[in-house]
Design a protein around this motif. Structure first.
Motif, PDB file in Angstrom:
ATOM      1  N   ASP A  47      59.808  -2.295  70.620  1.00  0.00           N
ATOM      2  CA  ASP A  47      59.118  -3.173  71.553  1.00  0.00           C
ATOM      3  C   ASP A  47      58.136  -4.095  70.844  1.00  0.00           C
ATOM      4  O   ASP A  47      58.042  -5.291  71.165  1.00  0.00           O
ATOM      5  CB  ASP A  47      58.392  -2.346  72.615  1.00  0.00           C
ATOM      6  N   GLU A  89      58.620  -8.256  70.698  1.00  0.00           N
ATOM      7  CA  GLU A  89      57.611  -9.013  71.438  1.00  0.00           C
ATOM      8  C   GLU A  89      57.175 -10.255  70.685  1.00  0.00           C
ATOM      9  O   GLU A  89      56.832 -11.291  71.288  1.00  0.00           O
ATOM     10  CB  GLU A  89      56.403  -8.113  71.724  1.00  0.00           C
ATOM     11  N   LYS A 114      59.954 -13.034  71.522  1.00  0.00           N
ATOM     12  CA  LYS A 114      60.386 -13.338  72.883  1.00  0.00           C
ATOM     13  C   LYS A 114      59.722 -14.619  73.389  1.00  0.00           C
ATOM     14  O   LYS A 114      58.588 -14.942  73.041  1.00  0.00           O
ATOM     15  CB  LYS A 114      60.060 -12.177  73.826  1.00  0.00           C
ATOM     16  N   ARG A 165      58.002 -16.406  76.333  1.00  0.00           N
ATOM     17  CA  ARG A 165      57.284 -16.047  77.559  1.00  0.00           C
ATOM     18  C   ARG A 165      57.506 -17.138  78.620  1.00  0.00           C
ATOM     19  O   ARG A 165      57.427 -18.329  78.328  1.00  0.00           O
ATOM     20  CB  ARG A 165      55.796 -15.894  77.275  1.00  0.00           C
TER      21      ARG A 165
END
Length: 348
Positions: free
Chosen positions: A337, A341, A344, A346
């Motif tokens: 995770d 992150e 990614k 948003r």
């Protein structure tokens, strides 16, 4: 460095290898394991001699397995069993060398092209994992790579070259099938996406006097594109499936295949990189041989445009260089995770 392969058989588990109850594999608890009737798909490659119709079917089977499990096993893959066993024997011979002959290779420095270590570089605490391992660059057999390989046993280098040539060919076959199954050009993964040095991890798990309190390897996802694993006939690999752990049961002559983070990103989440771990046993030593297909450091990673639809399936990840991902993975201590992150997009 205190290696398990250098020590006599343990009658009890030393305290530094005992995990707290909440972090143990808990094999004795039925609700932690996927039922026995759920197993990884076994895909027959027919030694690569596939008709057009059969090739399309196999490609579809690979994509279905990837979507459901992130793992599958391949048989009739064209890598000769003699080549597999010859290298496994050579690798076992290396772990069996006297401690003083292995000492020059001992290191936790991840920049070294060949290193021998124990537990894991990603400690996440004081407890050690019941595992010794070597990590190194195995393909192509360039001068820079070969000069770092051990000279003993004498069979190590020639058997490694033979094995890696065959596994490289299998990896390219699988990547072509993945591309076709996704509706991409058959050569989509050729070039920089799979053109970095192939890295190898040979993991040695000696018999453990009490497997219920130890772990072989932490739960993690692979950082690269594709992994091909020879686990022979001793089970120990577990993959996460449906929120439970699935024991990957050995299949004679098979390679276990799983996707890394780069495959998940390039396919925009269609093929996920799935968490997996290793558990120990009290009966037999286990050795796994994992070949990791890497992009080049300068490869630009991004979701394939063919798999992005801004209206219905927008890009989940930003563009980045593979070298940037490698740095983030190490900084996140291999946490799935945390590392994803960083990349990614948003859309709050």
């Amino acid at each position: 460095m205190e290696l398990l392969c250098n020590a006599p058989a343990h009658a009890t588990v030393p305290s530094r290898y005992i995990f707290p109850p909440e972090k143990r594999a808990a094999l004795q608890l039925d609700n932690d394991l996927t039922p026995d009737d759920i197993t990884l798909p076994i895909i027959d490659l027919h030694h690569g001699a596939l008709s057009d119709d059969r090739r399309s079917q196999v490609a579809a089977e690979i994509i279905a397995a990837g979507k459901e499990f992130g793992f599958f096993q391949v048989v009739n893959h064209g890598v000769e069993e003699d080549a597999v066993q010859a290298f496994r024997d050579a690798a076992a011979g290396f772990f069996a060398l006297p401690a003083k002959e292995k000492l020059p290779y001992c290191s936790y420095d991840m920049s070294k092209r060949f290193r021998l270590a124990t537990s894991t570089s990603y400690d996440r605490g004081e407890t050690r994992y019941w595992r010794d391992y070597v990590k190194f660059r195995c393909y192509p057999p360039s001068d820079d790579n070969v000069r770092c390989w051990p000279s003993k046993p004498a069979s190590f280098a020639p058997r490694l070259v033979e094995y890696c040539e065959a596994v490289h060919g299998l990896a390219q076959t699988l990547l072509g099938l993945v591309a076709e199954g996704l509706g991409l050009d058959a050569g989509f993964f050729a070039g920089d996406l799979s053109g970095g040095d192939t890295h190898m991890s040979v993991n040695y798990y000696p018999p453990c006097p009490d497997p219920s309190v130890t772990m072989g390897l932490l739960a993690h996802c692979d950082r690269h594109l594709l992994t091909l694993l020879s686990q022979a006939d001793v089970a120990g690999l577990q993959a996460m499936h449906g929120g439970r752990w699935l024991l990957v049961r050995p299949v004679q002559g098979a390679f276990v295949v799983n996707f890394g983070h780069q495959m998940e990103i390039v396919t925009n989440g269609v093929l996920a990189s799935v968490e997996h771990r290793a558990v120990t046993n009290s009966v037999a030593a286990r050795m796994s041989v994992a070949s990791h297909v890497h992009p080049t450091d300068g490869c630009l990673i991004r979701p394939a445009p063919e798999l992005v639809d801004e209206a219905e399936n927008p890009a989940q990840y930003r563009e980045f260089l593979f070298s940037e991902f490698m740095e983030a993975y190490d900084a996140a201590d291999a946490s799935r995770d945390d590392v994803l992150e960083s990349f990614k997009i948003r859309r709050d």
